[in-house]
Design a protein around this motif. Sequence first.
Motif, PDB file in Angstrom:
ATOM      1  N   LEU A  67       4.154  -6.617   9.874  1.00  0.00           N
ATOM      2  CA  LEU A  67       4.649  -5.464   9.395  1.00  0.00           C
ATOM      3  C   LEU A  67       3.438  -4.493   8.964  1.00  0.00           C
ATOM      4  CD1 LEU A  67       6.994  -7.157   6.721  1.00  0.00           C
ATOM      5  CD2 LEU A  67       7.654  -6.185   8.872  1.00  0.00           C
ATOM      6  N   ALA A  68       3.998  -3.217   8.794  1.00  0.00           N
ATOM      7  CA  ALA A  68       3.061  -2.451   8.493  1.00  0.00           C
ATOM      8  C   ALA A  68       2.313  -2.886   7.010  1.00  0.00           C
ATOM      9  CB  ALA A  68       3.527  -0.932   8.285  1.00  0.00           C
ATOM     10  N   TYR A  69       1.101  -2.444   6.786  1.00  0.00           N
ATOM     11  CA  TYR A  69       0.349  -2.806   5.769  1.00  0.00           C
ATOM     12  C   TYR A  69       0.861  -2.448   4.569  1.00  0.00           C
ATOM     13  CZ  TYR A  69      -3.492  -4.536   8.349  1.00  0.00           C
ATOM     14  OH  TYR A  69      -4.337  -5.187   9.165  1.00  0.00           O
ATOM     15  N   TRP A  70       1.451  -1.036   4.447  1.00  0.00           N
ATOM     16  CA  TRP A  70       2.293  -0.453   3.327  1.00  0.00           C
ATOM     17  C   TRP A  70       3.397  -1.229   2.952  1.00  0.00           C
ATOM     18  CZ3 TRP A  70       7.013   1.541   3.315  1.00  0.00           C
ATOM     19  CH2 TRP A  70       7.539   1.962   4.538  1.00  0.00           C
ATOM     20  N   GLN A  71       4.041  -1.806   3.965  1.00  0.00           N
ATOM     21  CA  GLN A  71       5.412  -2.895   3.841  1.00  0.00           C
ATOM     22  C   GLN A  71       5.127  -4.169   3.072  1.00  0.00           C
ATOM     23  OE1 GLN A  71       6.608  -2.586   7.953  1.00  0.00           O
ATOM     24  NE2 GLN A  71       8.735  -1.572   7.289  1.00  0.00           N
ATOM     25  N   TRP A  72       3.797  -4.473   3.392  1.00  0.00           N
ATOM     26  CA  TRP A  72       3.584  -5.844   2.755  1.00  0.00           C
ATOM     27  C   TRP A  72       3.116  -5.330   1.305  1.00  0.00           C
ATOM     28  CZ3 TRP A  72       4.414 -10.354   4.442  1.00  0.00           C
ATOM     29  CH2 TRP A  72       4.420 -10.376   5.891  1.00  0.00           C
ATOM     30  N   ILE A  73       2.495  -4.251   1.191  1.00  0.00           N
ATOM     31  CA  ILE A  73       2.199  -3.863  -0.259  1.00  0.00           C
ATOM     32  C   ILE A  73       3.442  -3.627  -1.053  1.00  0.00           C
ATOM     33  CG2 ILE A  73       1.064  -2.251  -1.749  1.00  0.00           C
ATOM     34  CD1 ILE A  73      -0.991  -1.920   0.261  1.00  0.00           C
ATOM     35  N   ALA A  74       4.394  -2.809  -0.390  1.00  0.00           N
ATOM     36  CA  ALA A  74       5.630  -2.680  -1.082  1.00  0.00           C
ATOM     37  C   ALA A  74       6.627  -3.828  -1.406  1.00  0.00           C
ATOM     38  CB  ALA A  74       6.593  -1.730  -0.133  1.00  0.00           C
ATOM     39  N   ILE A  75       6.525  -4.642  -0.401  1.00  0.00           N
ATOM     40  CA  ILE A  75       7.192  -6.234  -0.825  1.00  0.00           C
ATOM     41  C   ILE A  75       6.412  -6.887  -1.959  1.00  0.00           C
ATOM     42  CG2 ILE A  75       7.607  -8.295   0.284  1.00  0.00           C
ATOM     43  CD1 ILE A  75       7.471  -7.204   3.080  1.00  0.00           C
ATOM     44  N   PHE A  76       5.121  -6.704  -2.272  1.00  0.00           N
ATOM     45  CA  PHE A  76       4.510  -7.473  -3.174  1.00  0.00           C
ATOM     46  C   PHE A  76       5.023  -6.613  -4.561  1.00  0.00           C
ATOM     47  CE2 PHE A  76       0.998  -7.228  -6.243  1.00  0.00           C
ATOM     48  CZ  PHE A  76       0.868  -8.707  -6.601  1.00  0.00           C
ATOM     49  N   ILE A  77       4.752  -5.411  -4.349  1.00  0.00           N
ATOM     50  CA  ILE A  77       5.500  -4.509  -5.685  1.00  0.00           C
ATOM     51  C   ILE A  77       6.797  -4.753  -5.988  1.00  0.00           C
ATOM     52  CG2 ILE A  77       5.650  -2.414  -6.686  1.00  0.00           C
ATOM     53  CD1 ILE A  77       2.920  -1.430  -4.912  1.00  0.00           C
ATOM     54  N   ILE A  78       7.619  -4.724  -5.191  1.00  0.00           N
ATOM     55  CA  ILE A  78       9.041  -4.932  -5.614  1.00  0.00           C
ATOM     56  C   ILE A  78       9.540  -6.254  -5.927  1.00  0.00           C
ATOM     57  CG2 ILE A  78      11.565  -5.019  -4.405  1.00  0.00           C
ATOM     58  CD1 ILE A  78      10.312  -2.853  -2.599  1.00  0.00           C
TER      59      ILE A  78
END
Length: 414
Positions: free
Chosen positions: A37-48
């Motif tokens: 996945l895109a890096y920003w998606q990994w960060i978004a998954i962690f935040i969510i």
Amino acid sequence: MVLLSDFPQITVADASLPLQQYLPSWLPELLAQQFILAYWQWIAIFIIVLLGFIVDKWLTWILTSHIRRWKKKQSVSNIDDGILRPVGITAMAIVWWGLLGLIGLPATGQQILAAVVQLLVSVSLIWGIYRIVDIFHLFLMEKAKRTANRFDDLLVPMLTKSLKAFVIIIGIIFAADNLNIDVSSLLAGLGLGGLAFALAAKDLLGNFFGSLTVLLDRPFQIGDWVLIDDVEGMVETVGFRSTRIRTFYNSLITLPNATLTNTKIDNMGARRYRRMKTQLGLTYDTSPEKIEAFCEGIRTLVSLHPYMRKDYYQIFFNEYNASSLGILVYVFWETPDWNMELRERHRFLLDILRLAKKLQVEFAYPTQTLYLKQSAAEMAMTDDVALNMTNGLGKQFATDIVDNQHQADTSRLP
């Protein structure tokens, strides 16, 4: 200096697009790179995911605080503070489902996310209904404690256990259906294996029908003093598989309910009256008048003690024992439990002892009387003369006693 104009401008047309389409355009190029996945998606998954945990803890803390205040206000202590914990898990699953769907996960990720959320919602829903059954159980038990009938003390636990079993079975079927598991084939497989299951679960079914027998026939109730074979104690709980009895030496014995259908149950707690049968031994030098007064005094004690049965009791001079005159005391108490029976028996026996002291009646204990050999002059009388004299005196005394008693009875007639 980094200016706002350096970032791509989001137009009204872009805002109408899904987040995953216009968000990468104004993110740094590094975050647009991909590893599955895109890096920003990994960060978004962690935040969510973190946000979901925070919502869960925050909502659980609020609900727990309200439960504690309510318990303090209502003076309730047998409800768990975390009884509404499933609500927080449901809120966490909703946050994950709502926000993770905005970041453009691939189809496989969407399927995994859907399965996880459905599983969490199913588990929290089952758990929540299960805890509601606990609240229902506590509410019914409070109602049952206020009633004189103890049958509801037996019925309420069995009813709540049935509801919990029903909730678990329906919940498993519901969760399996949400996870796209073929429930109909599973149920068909259980139907085909029903015979084998019944043979393997013969003891389980026997215990189940034994519990139904206890529920319908009601040979005992919660708190009854029972004697079942060689097990004696107080009935503590009755379940679908077993009955638990607290013995008088404080151990807990578990009896399979199947054994209750074909064994003798002596329910000591169902007695309306509690009996005491004993003999009081008086000394042989006690006069008949004192024996009459003593027996009449005990009858008066029976009539004065509040918990003693007044319509049936026996207090009589009953037997000549080896070293005492036996007074039969056959009485009953109408008491609800063993503690009160012991207390009333204690009072009654002490009053008998006080009565004996007042009348100067002495209780006998095993004794032996030694007779010394008579002198030769006293033994000179022949056996025939001694026998005739003794018989004559016995007849004379007996006739006098009966005549005197008859005259006394006649004088008391109206």
